[in-house]
Design an enzyme around this catalytic site. Structure first.
Site, PDB file in Angstrom:
ATOM      1  N   LYS A 126       1.039  -1.117   0.004  1.00 16.99           N
ATOM      2  CA  LYS A 126       0.010  -0.153  -0.063  1.00 16.99           C
ATOM      3  C   LYS A 126       0.806   1.272  -0.059  1.00 16.99           C
ATOM      4  O   LYS A 126       1.490   1.570   0.896  1.00 16.99           O
ATOM      5  CB  LYS A 126      -0.956   0.207   1.108  1.00 16.99           C
ATOM      6  CG  LYS A 126      -1.870   1.137   1.232  1.00 16.99           C
ATOM      7  CD  LYS A 126      -2.435   1.680   2.301  1.00 16.99           C
ATOM      8  CE  LYS A 126      -2.559   3.176   2.265  1.00 16.99           C
ATOM      9  NZ  LYS A 126      -1.999   4.182   1.213  1.00 16.99           N
ATOM     10  N   CYS A 131      13.097  10.840   6.601  1.00 15.58           N
ATOM     11  CA  CYS A 131      13.136  10.343   8.119  1.00 15.58           C
ATOM     12  C   CYS A 131      14.582  10.650   8.428  1.00 15.58           C
ATOM     13  O   CYS A 131      14.767  10.870   9.644  1.00 15.58           O
ATOM     14  CB  CYS A 131      12.634   8.788   8.198  1.00 15.58           C
ATOM     15  SG  CYS A 131      13.674   7.908   7.061  1.00 15.58           S
ATOM     16  N   GLU A 141       9.907  16.684  14.654  1.00 21.65           N
ATOM     17  CA  GLU A 141      10.080  16.531  13.238  1.00 21.65           C
ATOM     18  C   GLU A 141       9.153  17.242  12.140  1.00 21.65           C
ATOM     19  O   GLU A 141       7.947  17.264  12.267  1.00 21.65           O
ATOM     20  CB  GLU A 141       9.782  15.105  13.084  1.00 21.65           C
ATOM     21  CG  GLU A 141      10.410  14.686  11.227  1.00 21.65           C
ATOM     22  CD  GLU A 141       9.897  13.384  10.897  1.00 21.65           C
ATOM     23  OE1 GLU A 141       8.711  12.843  11.223  1.00 21.65           O
ATOM     24  OE2 GLU A 141      10.579  12.501  10.193  1.00 21.65           O
TER      25      GLU A 141
HETATM   26  P1  NAD Z   1       2.191   8.461   7.177  1.00 17.55           P
HETATM   27  O1  NAD Z   1       2.359   7.929   8.480  1.00 17.55           O
HETATM   28  O2  NAD Z   1       1.026   9.712   6.962  1.00 17.55           O
HETATM   29  O3  NAD Z   1       1.735   7.728   6.114  1.00 17.55           O
HETATM   30  C1  NAD Z   1       2.600   6.468   5.678  1.00 17.55           C
HETATM   31  C2  NAD Z   1       1.636   5.506   5.202  1.00 17.55           C
HETATM   32  O4  NAD Z   1       0.836   5.053   5.931  1.00 17.55           O
HETATM   33  C3  NAD Z   1       0.800   6.019   3.888  1.00 17.55           C
HETATM   34  O5  NAD Z   1       0.827   4.812   2.863  1.00 17.55           O
HETATM   35  C4  NAD Z   1      -0.652   6.040   4.543  1.00 17.55           C
HETATM   36  O6  NAD Z   1      -1.618   6.026   3.604  1.00 17.55           O
HETATM   37  C5  NAD Z   1      -0.601   4.927   5.348  1.00 17.55           C
HETATM   38  N1  NAD Z   1      -1.594   5.039   6.277  1.00 17.55           N
HETATM   39  C6  NAD Z   1      -2.121   6.238   7.075  1.00 17.55           C
HETATM   40  N2  NAD Z   1      -3.062   5.806   7.960  1.00 17.55           N
HETATM   41  C7  NAD Z   1      -2.803   4.477   8.333  1.00 17.55           C
HETATM   42  C8  NAD Z   1      -3.589   3.684   9.105  1.00 17.55           C
HETATM   43  N3  NAD Z   1      -4.537   4.002   9.977  1.00 17.55           N
HETATM   44  N4  NAD Z   1      -3.246   2.345   9.029  1.00 17.55           N
HETATM   45  C9  NAD Z   1      -2.272   1.798   8.125  1.00 17.55           C
HETATM   46  N5  NAD Z   1      -1.820   2.765   7.192  1.00 17.55           N
HETATM   47  C10 NAD Z   1      -2.176   3.932   7.323  1.00 17.55           C
HETATM   48  O7  NAD Z   1       3.584   9.063   6.814  1.00 17.55           O
HETATM   49  P2  NAD Z   1       3.946  10.074   5.471  1.00 17.55           P
HETATM   50  O8  NAD Z   1       3.355  11.204   5.721  1.00 17.55           O
HETATM   51  O9  NAD Z   1       3.620   9.256   4.221  1.00 17.55           O
HETATM   52  O10 NAD Z   1       5.548   9.919   5.804  1.00 17.55           O
HETATM   53  C11 NAD Z   1       6.342  10.838   6.567  1.00 17.55           C
HETATM   54  C12 NAD Z   1       6.547  10.228   7.670  1.00 17.55           C
HETATM   55  O11 NAD Z   1       7.399   8.756   7.404  1.00 17.55           O
HETATM   56  C13 NAD Z   1       7.488  10.866   8.469  1.00 17.55           C
HETATM   57  O12 NAD Z   1       7.396  10.916   9.904  1.00 17.55           O
HETATM   58  C14 NAD Z   1       8.888   9.987   8.128  1.00 17.55           C
HETATM   59  O13 NAD Z   1       9.935  10.458   9.227  1.00 17.55           O
HETATM   60  C15 NAD Z   1       8.636   8.710   8.187  1.00 17.55           C
HETATM   61  N6  NAD Z   1       9.494   8.035   7.528  1.00 17.55           N
HETATM   62  C16 NAD Z   1      10.118   7.066   7.961  1.00 17.55           C
HETATM   63  C17 NAD Z   1      11.142   6.520   7.391  1.00 17.55           C
HETATM   64  C18 NAD Z   1      12.234   5.539   8.010  1.00 17.55           C
HETATM   65  O14 NAD Z   1      12.828   4.422   7.458  1.00 17.55           O
HETATM   66  N7  NAD Z   1      12.459   5.250   9.253  1.00 17.55           N
HETATM   67  C19 NAD Z   1      11.402   6.612   6.073  1.00 17.55           C
HETATM   68  C20 NAD Z   1      10.504   7.535   5.395  1.00 17.55           C
HETATM   69  C21 NAD Z   1       9.692   8.084   6.053  1.00 17.55           C
END
Ligand code: NAD
Length: 483
Positions: free
Chosen positions: A168, A278, A379
């Site tokens: 997803k 991240c 962040e």
């Molecule tokens: P997000 O948490 O909003 O979304 C990530 C994914 O989760 C998307 O596909 C979204 O549709 C899905 N999602 C949303 N609600 C959900 C739910 N209730 N259940 C299951 N899935 C759900 O994150 P974002 O805004 O897309 O990305 C930014 C964040 O990701 C930042 O906090 C960043 O630090 C983190 N990030 C971490 C890494 C890592 O390797 N540690 C890498 C990239 C990004």
């Protein structure tokens, strides 16, 4: 979407708009899945999992290599799709598809490491060994900042380990994952990879709580990571790994290679992804003895970054991904401008017309008197860096560790003892010394504290998609020495 080898619409017929963040225009419509689509995708993955899991691991690795080759052939198209959908500059997005290909090949090459061990027993007529078996269906939920790279690279380890996948992508950047689904339909047996798109808030719970999904790997924000743990735990005992955010420290000591450190701070912020990474080292600590000069040179270097059309090869910084992200970052900037402890040094609120209609924000630097303010603790996930002075090593290490997060850290010094103490004492999953930003292929990436659980990109990731099984065999000893 891709479900059971078929390219399908959402069962409800619903769709969402894909918006180009550089122009704010709708460039495509894509399916908005609901829980019935989730069920269909998980069932297709479950149906395919028995045969896939029993294929020799070398055959599974061969399929993964075929997928890597298909992505490579279509690499320029993926880079263009991601730039139009996500906003990061095209030359950076080319790097993303190459990294995806590299990671798929890395895990295919690691296939022989999917092995167990023999363990000595206390009898001569018994043997004990371990094997690795797949979970079955894996849910892979990925964020917006590296659309194709995360969608593709994060298929590799679960597939090689014998699992089928429901992928997803983010609702902000689904197009390259859908194109990837088309390639999977050509290259892989039906149901081995399934791609569903839509809002996480609509389909996330259905996917995470599905009884046939026993292994969940999530990359994204802390609040969603917590929600996934909670929903999974309320349904069953599931193996959940979380790659979450950070507010990562970067420390510059007075004995550092000065010019390299200035560039290291720029690279560490990942401004070429608009800071949306991240691992971005967005909390800068500079020793007071070099602080004024360092900040002056940093501002100059930041101002040299070209903000503009992400399709232009010369662009360094494109727009942030979406209206939501734009308003979120602007909110941080507005509050920091108002806050008495933080002062704007460069960037800030975008001037009218910057980059046309898109969600452009200049690389932004704030100075802070201390760490007790929002910008120094939260962040931002945008091109906003905060710098503060420090006096002693003990003080700066304590400040680096003061937050409940711990993804990456970067330390700049020519003193070996100081460097080694930092690698020992800083609470982070990934520490660079005299470097920043890069993920070194094959090395484990992941966080401590609220930055996550689990390690990806190395052998630990492959193993995390398998379950160890112990086998103890007792045999009769009567024939020993006899006929
Ligand atoms: P997000 O948490 O909003 O979304 C990530 C994914 O989760 C998307 O596909 C979204 O549709 C899905 N999602 C949303 N609600 C959900 C739910 N209730 N259940 C299951 N899935 C759900 O994150 P974002 O805004 O897309 O990305 C930014 C964040 O990701 C930042 O906090 C960043 O630090 C983190 N990030 C971490 C890494 C890592 O390797 N540690 C890498 C990239 C990004």
């Amino acid at each position: 979407m891709l479900i059971g080898g078929e390219l399908v619409h959402a069962a409800s017929g619903g769709s969402l708009d894909a918006i180009n963040p550089a122009t704010r225009t709708v460039i495509a419509k894509f399916p908005s899945a609901e829980s019935e689509d989730v069920d269909a995708a998980v069932e297709a993955a479950a149906a395919a999992s028995r045969e896939w899991g029993r294929l020799p691991v070398s055959d599974r690795a061969q399929y993964v290599r075929k997928l890597a080759a298909a992505i490579e052939i279509n690499g320029d198209e993926f880079a263009l799709l991601d730039t139009l959908d996500n906003g990061s500059p095209i030359r950076v997005m080319r790097g993303d598809y190459r990294l995806a290909v590299e990671q798929l090949r890395y895990f295919a090459d690691m296939a022989p490491m999917l092995r167990g061990e023999t363990i000595p027993t206390s009898e001569s007529n018994s043997i004990d060994f371990t094997t690795r078996s797949p979970f079955g269906v894996v849910a892979r939920i990925v964020p917006f900042n590296h659309p194709l790279m995360f969608a593709a690279a994060k298929l590799a380890a679960p597939l090689v380990a014998g699992n089928t996948v429901v992928l997803k992508p983010s609702q902000h950047t689904s197009l390259s994952a859908l194109r990837l689904g088309e390639l999977c339909a050509d290259v892989l047996p039906p149901g081995v990879v399934n791609v569903i798109t839509g809002r996480g808030s609509t389909i996330g719970d259905a996917l995470v709580s599905h009884p046939q999904v026993r292994r969940i790997a999530f990359t994204g924000s802390g609040p969603v990571g917590r929600r996934i743990q909670e929903v999974a735990a309320n349904r069953d005992i599931k193996f959940v790994t979380l790659e979450l955010g950070g507010k990562n420290p970067i420390i510059v000591y007075p004995d550092a290679d000065y010019a390299a450190a200035v560039q290291g701070v720029i690279r560490g912020m990942n401004f070429t992804w608009q800071g949306q990474s991240c691992g971005s080292t967005s909390r800068l600590y500079v020793h007071r003895s070099i602080y004024d000069r360092f900040v002056t040179d940093l501002v100059e270097a930041m101002n040299e970054l070209a903000v503009g059309d992400p399709l232009d090869e010369a662009t360094d910084v494109g727009p942030v991904v979406s209206a939501d992200q734009y308003h979120s970052v602007i909110g941080f900037i507005e509050r920091a401008i108002e806050h008495p402890a933080t002062s704007l040094l460069t960037g800030g609120l975008p001037e009218p017309g910057l980059g046309g209609d898109g969600f452009f924000i200049r690389p932004t630097l704030f100075a802070s008197e201390h760490d007790d303010n929002e910008l120094s603790r939260e962040e931002v996930f945008g091109p906003v860096l905060v710098v503060t002075a420090f006096d002693t090593e003990a003080e700066v290490i304590a400040r680096a560790n003061a937050l409940p997060l711990g993804l990456t850290a970067s330390v700049w010094t020519s003193d070996l003892g100081r460097a080694m103490r930092a690698t020992r004492d800083i609470e982070a999953g990934y520490v660079w010394v005299n470097w920043s930003s890069s993920h070194i292929p094959g090395t484990p990436f992941g966080g401590v504290k609220n930055s996550g659980i689990g390690r990806e990109e190395g052998i630990d990731e492959l193993h995390s998609y398998s379950q160890l099984r112990n086998v103890y065999i007792r045999f009769d000893d009567h024939g020993a020495g006899g006929s």
